[in-house]
Design a protein around this motif. Structure first.
Motif, PDB file in Angstrom:
ATOM      1  N   UNK A 251     -35.858  45.731  -4.714  1.00 55.90           N
ATOM      2  CA  UNK A 251     -36.579  46.649  -5.341  1.00 55.90           C
ATOM      3  C   UNK A 251     -37.265  47.571  -4.278  1.00 55.90           C
ATOM      4  N   UNK A 252     -36.917  48.949  -4.378  1.00 58.09           N
ATOM      5  CA  UNK A 252     -37.667  49.788  -3.272  1.00 58.09           C
ATOM      6  C   UNK A 252     -39.128  49.899  -3.413  1.00 58.09           C
ATOM      7  N   UNK A 253     -39.761  49.423  -4.025  1.00 54.27           N
ATOM      8  CA  UNK A 253     -41.538  49.275  -3.942  1.00 54.27           C
ATOM      9  C   UNK A 253     -41.791  47.916  -3.478  1.00 54.27           C
ATOM     10  N   UNK A 254     -41.001  46.890  -3.020  1.00 55.18           N
ATOM     11  CA  UNK A 254     -41.527  45.813  -2.899  1.00 55.18           C
ATOM     12  C   UNK A 254     -41.367  45.740  -1.165  1.00 55.18           C
ATOM     13  N   UNK A 255     -42.437  45.151  -0.670  1.00 55.58           N
ATOM     14  CA  UNK A 255     -42.624  45.114   0.848  1.00 55.58           C
ATOM     15  C   UNK A 255     -42.214  43.535   1.279  1.00 55.58           C
TER      16      UNK A 255
ATOM     17  N   UNK B 234     -41.859  45.527 -13.898  1.00 53.04           N
ATOM     18  CA  UNK B 234     -40.733  46.424 -13.045  1.00 53.04           C
ATOM     19  C   UNK B 234     -39.827  45.432 -12.021  1.00 53.04           C
ATOM     20  N   UNK B 235     -40.443  44.419 -11.629  1.00 51.27           N
ATOM     21  CA  UNK B 235     -39.483  43.717 -10.796  1.00 51.27           C
ATOM     22  C   UNK B 235     -38.810  42.685 -11.620  1.00 51.27           C
ATOM     23  N   UNK B 236     -39.150  42.206 -12.613  1.00 47.47           N
ATOM     24  CA  UNK B 236     -38.492  41.457 -13.685  1.00 47.47           C
ATOM     25  C   UNK B 236     -37.150  42.311 -14.164  1.00 47.47           C
ATOM     26  N   UNK B 237     -37.410  43.561 -14.630  1.00 47.34           N
ATOM     27  CA  UNK B 237     -36.326  44.214 -14.872  1.00 47.34           C
ATOM     28  C   UNK B 237     -35.074  44.420 -13.747  1.00 47.34           C
ATOM     29  N   UNK B 238     -35.735  44.748 -12.607  1.00 43.99           N
ATOM     30  CA  UNK B 238     -34.738  44.418 -11.402  1.00 43.99           C
ATOM     31  C   UNK B 238     -34.107  43.335 -11.330  1.00 43.99           C
ATOM     32  N   UNK B 239     -34.639  42.244 -11.470  1.00 48.62           N
ATOM     33  CA  UNK B 239     -34.062  40.949 -11.408  1.00 48.62           C
ATOM     34  C   UNK B 239     -33.074  40.699 -12.230  1.00 48.62           C
TER      35      UNK B 239
END
Length: 497
Positions: free
Chosen positions: A412-416, A449-454
């Protein structure tokens, strides 16, 4: 044989007036001064305890600790670094378990304190043999009881000889010792650095733990070489101005200890375009056994390989049926044989036996260390880590490798940063929780957001049941993610997304 100590003493003879060590205030110790002080303390140790003993060294990040390590070796003894930030009870366990005769830097450890240096050098210092112990590093055991990994002079030289050739240093270099001295990364900084006549700069904790302070330290000291864990390098990117200001003197960055997320690694390489970057891999039981020099920033969805065997390490892939392949494409648990492999865990023959296996190799039967890491060797001979042997969990009746879930969420582009925790669940066996740290300036990131990405990248059974956005992740004293603390963190967060 040439030992790691010999390298340092040879450098002192070649360049006696050059700067060897620099302390927190900038005060310097020359190679001549270092060699004289090492002989003085070693002479005192020989008179107090004699060769062949283990000596505890409280591993405060300062030149005096490096001097003590060298002096212990000079006296024909083995040093046991003691983490000063650990609970005193754990420090005393390490000292007692390793049967240390004396301690340097710790009068609270329950053993006699080493005497001060002698002004009269010993008439002769012991010859060091390949199989003599050089140092013992303690690591957490699966039961929670620390275990001591014995490193011999043969083991230490196998790594240092290779590293000095692969990543050479010279008198003009300035090396930062970022990782704690009870960790294995500083073996490169200290023995390759001092062995090459370079300046070695232990990074004080007040700088090492705070990215902006670390950036200032690296810039003001004009550090040319930095070896650190990816977590520390990611924090340097996230919480300092290194993207804007760079570190122009830095010409090489080595990393090891954990996987470096591709997006963060690419950012680092863009921020430091002049620096060569390499991924080193190996457990404490072997130090580095593979290396991969990056030829450019990785793509956003790639996993950087750990590379090819180095330093004479013989690497095989152990299949579930007990057979091992040492060449060609394949997959299995990574096992290693060679001079790099520890003789075992101190006083724990049961753990040593469980961690080793004798296997037929191209050169005949060899004792191999089982790393517990599952790896794949591609057609070009590159090794890629896939996860841990013990990182497999069951959820909803399926086997899941947590690293696979982390890799997907991490794109995900916003996850560090991201880690996935398997929390026991009476209905599902395990429920997966993801803890994610947003990139700077991306504070609007949500668990949804992250759930949707996964969900767009993983089968349903691999999608975390909960995602928690957190400002940071707990760290161990060596800077790695403190995975043992994550279940409690998940419980304390409570709210599921």
């Amino acid at each position: 044989m040439t030992t790691v100590l010999d390298r340092v003493l040879d450098a002192a003879r070649r360049t006696p007036d050059a700067v060897a060590l620099v302390d927190a205030a900038g005060a310097t110790t020359s190679y001549r001064e270092l060699a004289t002080a090492v002989d003085g303390l070693a002479s005192a140790l020989l008179r107090q305890v004699g060769p062949g003993n283990r000596i505890a060294v409280v591993s405060t990040k300062q030149p005096g600790t490096v001097l003590a390590m060298l002096a212990v070796l000079r006296a024909g003894c083995a040093y046991v670094p003691v983490d000063p930030s650990a609970p005193v009870r754990r420090q005393r366990f390490v000292v007692t378990d390793s049967a240390c005769a004396v301690a340097i830097g710790g009068d609270y450890l329950g053993v006699p304190t080493a005497v001060t240096a002698s002004d009269t050098p010993a008439a002769a210092f012991p010859d060091l043999r390949h199989d003599d112990e050089a140092y013992v590093l303690y690591t957490s055991g699966s039961t929670g009881t620390p275990k001591g990994v014995v490193i011999t002079h043969r083991n230490a030289s196998a790594f240092v000889d290779w590293a000095a050739s692969a990543f050479p240093l010279g008198p003009g270099d300035r090396v930062a010792v970022h990782a704690p001295l009870h960790f294995d990364l500083p073996v490169y900084d200290v023995y390759v650095g001092l062995g090459a006549g370079a300046e070695v700069h232990p990074v004080p904790e007040r700088h090492a733990l705070f990215p902006q302070a670390l950036q200032r330290f690296l810039a003001e000291r004009a550090i040319t070489h930095l070896y650190a864990v990816p977590s520390a390098l990611t924090a340097l990117l996230r919480r300092s101005t290194v993207r804007a200001d760079g570190l122009p003197a830095l010409r090489r960055v080595l990393y090891a200890g954990e996987e470096f997320r591709a997006a963060a690694l690419a950012e680092l390489m863009h921020a430091l375009p002049q620096a060569a970057v390499a991924n080193l891999y190996g457990p404490i039981e072997t130090n580095v056994i593979t290396s991969h020099v990056l030829d450019g920033p990785p793509g956003p969805d790639t996993r950087v390989p750990v590379g090819r065997p180095v330093g004479g390490a013989l690497i095989g892939l152990l299949a579930a049926d007990g057979t091992a392949s040492f060449d060609g494409a394949g997959e299995g648990e990574l096992v290693v044989a060679g001079d790099c492999v520890t003789p075992g865990y101190l006083g724990r023959p049961d753990l040593t036996a469980a961690a080793t296996v004798e296997l037929p190799t191209p050169g005949g039967p060899r004792r191999c260390y089982r790393t517990g890491d599952i790896a794949r060797r591609d057609a070009d001979g590159l090794l890629h880590l896939l996860g841990r042997r013990d990182g497999l969990v069951k959820t909803r009746g399926y086997r899941v490798e947590l690293g696979d879930v982390e890799a997907a969420a991490g794109t995900h582009p916003d996850v560090a940063e991201v880690v996935v925790v398997a929390v026991p669940d009476p209905e599902l066996t395990h429920r997966l929780h993801a803890l994610v740290v947003p990139r700077p300036g991306r504070g609007g990131l949500t668990g949804a957001d992250v759930l949707a990405h996964c969900r767009a990248r993983l089968p349903g059974y691999m999608v975390p049941g909960a995602v928690h956005v957190v400002p940071d992740l707990p760290r161990t004293s060596t800077g790695k993610v403190a995975r043992a603390d994550l279940p409690a963190l998940v419980t304390s967060i409570g709210k599921e997304v």
